[in-house]
Write a protein that holds these residues in place. Structure first.
Motif, mmCIF file in Angstrom:
data_model
loop_
_atom_site.group_PDB
_atom_site.id
_atom_site.type_symbol
_atom_site.label_atom_id
_atom_site.label_comp_id
_atom_site.label_asym_id
_atom_site.label_seq_id
_atom_site.Cartn_x
_atom_site.Cartn_y
_atom_site.Cartn_z
ATOM 1 N N GLN A 1 1.678 11.995 2.052
ATOM 2 C CA GLN A 1 1.082 13.071 2.985
ATOM 3 C C GLN A 1 1.845 13.897 2.186
ATOM 4 O O GLN A 1 3.356 14.416 2.499
ATOM 5 C CB GLN A 1 2.187 13.107 4.257
ATOM 6 C CG GLN A 1 2.176 13.505 5.548
ATOM 7 C CD GLN A 1 2.175 13.172 7.294
ATOM 8 O OE1 GLN A 1 3.200 12.329 6.786
ATOM 9 N NE2 GLN A 1 1.850 13.364 7.554
ATOM 10 N N PRO B 1 -1.972 11.887 5.955
ATOM 11 C CA PRO B 1 -1.756 10.860 5.170
ATOM 12 C C PRO B 1 -3.034 10.326 4.410
ATOM 13 O O PRO B 1 -4.206 10.650 4.451
ATOM 14 C CB PRO B 1 -1.060 9.661 5.795
ATOM 15 C CG PRO B 1 -0.142 10.118 7.288
ATOM 16 C CD PRO B 1 -1.950 11.070 7.689
ATOM 17 N N PHE C 1 4.619 2.168 9.143
ATOM 18 C CA PHE C 1 5.073 3.752 8.427
ATOM 19 C C PHE C 1 5.915 3.670 8.957
ATOM 20 O O PHE C 1 6.539 4.553 9.817
ATOM 21 C CB PHE C 1 3.989 4.859 8.269
ATOM 22 C CG PHE C 1 2.928 5.171 7.985
ATOM 23 C CD1 PHE C 1 2.002 4.369 8.520
ATOM 24 C CD2 PHE C 1 1.431 5.699 6.683
ATOM 25 C CE1 PHE C 1 0.736 4.091 8.221
ATOM 26 C CE2 PHE C 1 1.010 5.272 6.477
ATOM 27 C CZ PHE C 1 0.525 4.834 6.911
ATOM 28 N N GLY C 2 7.369 3.913 7.348
ATOM 29 C CA GLY C 2 8.947 4.276 7.490
ATOM 30 C C GLY C 2 8.501 5.716 7.449
ATOM 31 O O GLY C 2 7.892 6.159 7.861
ATOM 32 N N GLN C 3 10.069 6.767 7.184
ATOM 33 C CA GLN C 3 10.178 7.333 6.601
ATOM 34 C C GLN C 3 10.484 8.337 5.792
ATOM 35 O O GLN C 3 9.641 9.355 5.557
ATOM 36 C CB GLN C 3 11.476 7.814 6.721
ATOM 37 C CG GLN C 3 12.527 7.562 8.452
ATOM 38 C CD GLN C 3 13.660 7.966 8.754
ATOM 39 O OE1 GLN C 3 14.965 7.395 7.078
ATOM 40 N NE2 GLN C 3 13.753 9.073 9.257
ATOM 41 N N THR D 1 0.947 -1.286 -0.121
ATOM 42 C CA THR D 1 -0.128 -0.252 -0.257
ATOM 43 C C THR D 1 0.739 1.425 0.387
ATOM 44 O O THR D 1 1.701 1.293 0.510
ATOM 45 C CB THR D 1 -0.822 0.334 1.009
ATOM 46 O OG1 THR D 1 -1.702 -1.494 1.299
ATOM 47 C CG2 THR D 1 -1.502 1.610 1.070
ATOM 48 N N LEU E 1 -0.559 -1.505 10.112
ATOM 49 C CA LEU E 1 0.395 -1.044 9.055
ATOM 50 C C LEU E 1 1.589 -0.620 9.938
ATOM 51 O O LEU E 1 1.059 0.417 11.205
ATOM 52 C CB LEU E 1 -0.518 0.375 8.901
ATOM 53 C CG LEU E 1 -1.914 0.280 7.433
ATOM 54 C CD1 LEU E 1 -2.648 1.230 7.709
ATOM 55 C CD2 LEU E 1 -0.860 -0.981 6.528
ATOM 56 N N PHE F 1 -4.440 7.388 1.002
ATOM 57 C CA PHE F 1 -4.640 6.756 0.544
ATOM 58 C C PHE F 1 -4.041 6.574 -0.978
ATOM 59 O O PHE F 1 -4.781 7.653 -1.723
ATOM 60 C CB PHE F 1 -5.072 5.622 1.113
ATOM 61 C CG PHE F 1 -5.925 4.628 0.163
ATOM 62 C CD1 PHE F 1 -5.978 4.201 -1.098
ATOM 63 C CD2 PHE F 1 -4.879 3.211 0.880
ATOM 64 C CE1 PHE F 1 -6.269 2.737 -2.254
ATOM 65 C CE2 PHE F 1 -5.306 1.893 -0.258
ATOM 66 C CZ PHE F 1 -5.800 1.967 -1.925
ATOM 67 N N TYR G 1 4.937 6.772 1.510
ATOM 68 C CA TYR G 1 5.105 6.491 1.874
ATOM 69 C C TYR G 1 4.495 4.834 0.980
ATOM 70 O O TYR G 1 4.027 4.271 1.293
ATOM 71 C CB TYR G 1 3.852 5.897 3.298
ATOM 72 C CG TYR G 1 4.933 6.963 4.253
ATOM 73 C CD1 TYR G 1 4.132 8.354 4.466
ATOM 74 C CD2 TYR G 1 5.553 7.118 5.536
ATOM 75 C CE1 TYR G 1 4.445 9.565 5.133
ATOM 76 C CE2 TYR G 1 5.894 8.248 6.145
ATOM 77 C CZ TYR G 1 5.349 9.642 5.429
ATOM 78 O OH TYR G 1 5.722 10.294 6.464
ATOM 79 N N TYR H 1 0.802 5.214 0.145
ATOM 80 C CA TYR H 1 0.482 6.415 1.426
ATOM 81 C C TYR H 1 0.754 8.160 0.496
ATOM 82 O O TYR H 1 1.863 7.627 0.559
ATOM 83 C CB TYR H 1 0.065 6.620 2.463
ATOM 84 C CG TYR H 1 -1.377 5.855 3.304
ATOM 85 C CD1 TYR H 1 -0.938 4.301 3.052
ATOM 86 C CD2 TYR H 1 -2.499 6.436 3.376
ATOM 87 C CE1 TYR H 1 -2.301 3.584 3.775
ATOM 88 C CE2 TYR H 1 -3.539 5.356 3.709
ATOM 89 C CZ TYR H 1 -2.989 4.663 4.049
ATOM 90 O OH TYR H 1 -3.919 3.967 4.449
ATOM 91 N N ARG I 1 10.708 11.466 0.188
ATOM 92 C CA ARG I 1 10.036 13.360 0.031
ATOM 93 C C ARG I 1 10.977 13.546 -1.472
ATOM 94 O O ARG I 1 12.059 13.362 -1.679
ATOM 95 C CB ARG I 1 11.299 14.338 1.048
ATOM 96 C CG ARG I 1 11.049 15.015 1.301
ATOM 97 C CD ARG I 1 11.074 15.990 2.579
ATOM 98 N NE ARG I 1 11.599 15.729 3.393
ATOM 99 C CZ ARG I 1 9.768 16.320 4.100
ATOM 100 N NH1 ARG I 1 8.845 16.528 3.981
ATOM 101 N NH2 ARG I 1 9.338 15.567 5.739
#
Lengths: 111, 114
Positions: A38, A44, A101-103, A34, A99, A46, A87, A36, A106
């Motif tokens: 942000q 965030p 979420f890593g970093q 998945t 779920l 989807f 993400y 996302y 960017r």
């Protein structure tokens, strides 16, 4: 939980196609991928989800090779408004509380 | 407008004080979540609820409590705030029977604990 690895940052230009690759070597048979998006000061949003091969919606495409150890989010003809953090997440489809979420990546789009 | 609302938008709180962050959704989603996001980092799950009347612990539950008395509301309480709880808090919801990984997020609450 399968760990994901994605680039910390990417730069591109308006009108270009942007591909963000995520590595998930330990993905399990029943895991889904998945993505996302942000924007600053927002929650965030989807974008897309897939299990294998290719998934496309009005926003992006998601390419997943046969071994599923990586995936690529493709954003066609980006604009300045696509500047955001993206993400990649791997999880069971039925276990949403897992779920992670890593970093994220960017992405900066330049004029 | 359908979606998730959070209140307050921002808050400055003295350490040791009790604080409740409010979250309401009108999409009739059965599952709700609370995340925190620290500067430059991804989101970390604090608590979740799969359905009204049930809750579960996420990755970083210590210092936080939640309740789910009905489908729409999922408040997050800090019993005695500490500076390390300074963060942006996001509430989210999903329909776990259809698309549990498609979570809808609120606008966030920016909390500063001094």
């Amino acid at each position: 939980l399968a760990k994901t690895t994605q680039p910390i940052s990417m730069d591109s230009y308006e009108g270009q196609e942007v591909n963000i690759t995520c590595s998930h070597n330990n993905i399990a048979t029943n895991d889904y991928i998945t993505w996302y998006q942000q924007f600053p000061s927002q929650g965030p949003r989807f974008i897309i989800q897939g299990y294998k091969t290719k998934v496309t919606n009005e926003v992006a495409s998601l390419f997943i090779p046969a071994d599923r150890k990586s995936s690529t989010l493709s954003l066609p003809r980006v604009s300045l408004s696509d500047t955001a953090v993206y993400y990649c997440l791997v999880s069971k489809k039925t276990v949403a509380q897992k779920l992670v979420f890593g970093q994220g990546t960017r992405l900066t789009i330049n004029p | 407008i359908a979606g998730i609302t959070q209140a307050p938008t921002s808050q400055i709180l003295a350490a040791g004080r009790r604080m409740t962050l409010r979250c309401t959704q009108d999409m009739r989603h059965n599952a709700m979540y609370w995340y925190r996001q620290d500067l430059g980092l991804g989101l970390r799950l604090i608590h979740y609820s799969n359905t009204a009347g049930t809750t579960g612990k996420g990755e970083v539950p210590d210092g936080y409590s939640v309740s789910r008395a009905n489908t729409d509301d999922f408040p997050l309480t800090l019993a005695s705030a500490v500076p390390s709880q300074t963060s942006v808090y996001f509430c989210a919801s999903s329909d776990s029977s259809l698309a549990p990984n498609e979570q809808f997020f609120g606008p966030g609450t920016r909390l500063t604990v001094l």
